[in-house]
Structure formats: C-alpha cells, structure tokens
Design a protein around this motif. Structure first.
Motif: not given
Length: 272
Positions: A123-128, A134-139, A167-180
């Motif tokens: 929530r704190a990082l993804v909008p930015g 681009r950005g990468y979230f590893l869970s 899964e949800w984060l990747s599906v929702t933001y994967g097309d917006k440059g966010i890797a998960v």
C-alpha cells in the motif's frame, strides 16, 4: 531485474533467510535496508555487510515491520541513504499460535506479520512504483501456503493468505511495470524452524517433524542463491525445493486423494 544498483528493503533481516538475501543483494551490487524486531541483531547484520564493502551499502531499522509507522520509517531510511526503493522483500515471519485452541491474539499476530505486513508495505510503495513504471515486491510465504502445515493452523492459513495476496498483486499490477515473486520454501535451517516449531506448544513437535521429514533442510544462503536467480528472471513462484511443485500439482489433480494422503502422513508423524 538487474540487481546491480538496486535499492532494496529486506524485513526479517536480523537472521536466517532475510539476512542471507540482504547479503546476496549487496554481493550483486545493490544496497539494502534490513529491518527486524531485534535491534541488536539487525544492526549487526548491517554492520557486517558494511564491513565487507568499500562504502556504506546497508542500513538497519528496528521495529515491528507489520506496523505502518515502522514501514514508513524503513522506506524513509532507504530513500535518505540510498534512493527510492526498487525492491521490497517482505520476509519477516512468525509461528505464533499452533492448534485450534490458538487464541485471537495469536491469530492476530500471525495475520499481522505473515500477511498484513505485506499488504501495508505494498500500500505504501505500489502507487509510487506505478508512477515510476517499475518496482518489485517479493513475498516470503512458505510451501505451507501452497500445501498446508501439519500441526499449525495459524501458520498454514496465514501463509495461504500471503500466497493469495502475492498472486493478486501480480495479476493486478503486472501490466503496470510491477514485478512480484512469491518465495515458498520447505525446511530451512533458521530460528523459525529450530525455535519456532521446536517448542513445547501443542502440535509444535509434529509441525517441525512434518517440515524436516518432507525434504532436505536447506541453509539460508542456498535459498538466497535461488532468490537472486529468480529475481533475474522475474519469476513469480520461487521454489528452493523443486519437489514442492510436484506436490502442488498432485494436490490440484486430485484434492480428495491429497487430503487422504496428508491425513495418513499426520498419523504417521503423531504415532512415531
């Protein structure tokens, strides 16, 4: 992802998998903020990393990484010392609770640390990240999040939720440059296994046996090596124990048979 030049955050970085991933990121040219509830240990990890480097490449933050205020402080520390966060490794974990008699406080701790810490950081990082493109979230979840955790309902349910959020984060933001990516190991030689499950709590010895008898117990550095390779490929599911994939496929191909097999496995553990 190219690790060199990356600004990373690693929670649960005071020991185990988190400390190993932090060291590996720096070894590949990145900088890192390590965060952990244990102030002395996380400071020691950062000091050790900096002691092996020619410049300051690691910083530490102590606190509860499920607390939004602490998450904000971690991100601010990264930005002040190294630059905007490129990679957030939500690695902190807990084995709070165990059986069906686990109270609401144990459930809340498990959900806060194993799931909601991930949600709050995203929530704190993804909008930015979306603005930057681009950005990468590893869970860090667990094989328990794909399969189950015999002996611990709180761990099993919270790790399933961690996988679901990734899964949800990747599906929702994967097309917006966010890797998960979602890291799902089985047994790793860490305090979470050796102290978290190896206690006198109801079901703890069964939980530990279920992990250690299912496959090889890896060292944290082995897991970190797999993680670095997977980040390079931007691979969603990271499995340091490759056999977990076959187990997961077996579960999906015949759920009833898998449940029956797990019941037999539990009986064997409790009767041994």
């Amino acid at each position: 992802m190219e690790i060199s030049g990356t600004v990373a955050v690693v929670t649960g970085g005071g020991a185990g998998i988190g400390a190993a991933i932090a060291r590996a990121i720096v070894a590949h040219g990145g900088s890192v903020v390590v965060a952990d509830l244990n102030a002395d240990r996380v400071a020691a990890v950062a000091d050790s990393i900096n002691g092996s480097a020619s410049s300051t490449v690691a910083a530490s933050v102590a606190g509860d990484v499920s607390d939004p205020a602490v998450i904000d402080r971690i991100i601010a520390t990264a930005e002040e010392q190294f630059g905007p966060v490129d990679l957030y490794v939500a690695n902190a974990g807990t084995t709070a609770g165990m059986g069906l008699d686990s109270d609401d406080a144990a459930w809340q701790t498990a959900l806060d640390v194993n799931v909601l810490a991930h949600v709050r950081a995203a929530r704190a990082l993804v909008p930015g990240w979306v603005e930057r493109g681009r950005g990468y979230f590893l869970s860090t979840a667990s094989a328990a999040g794909l399969l189950t955790q015999i002996g611990s309902v709180t761990y099993s349910v919270s790790k399933h939720a961690a996988v679901g959020f990734a899964e949800w984060l990747s599906v929702t933001y994967g097309d917006k440059g966010i890797a998960v990516s979602c890291l799902c190991p089985m047994g790793v030689n860490t305090e979470l296994l050796n102290a978290g499950f190896e206690t006198d709590r109801d079901g703890a010895s069964v939980a530990a046996s279920a992990v250690t008898s299912a496959g090889n117990v890896l060292e944290p550095d082995d897991v970190a090596d797999v993680v670095i390779e997977a980040l390079g490929d931007e691979r969603f599911l990271i499995l340091p124990h490759p056999e977990v994939l076959k187990m997961y496929q077996h579960k999906g191909s015949d759920y009833g048979r898998w449940i029956s097999g797990m019941q037999r496995y539990q009986r064997a553990l409790t009767e041994s």
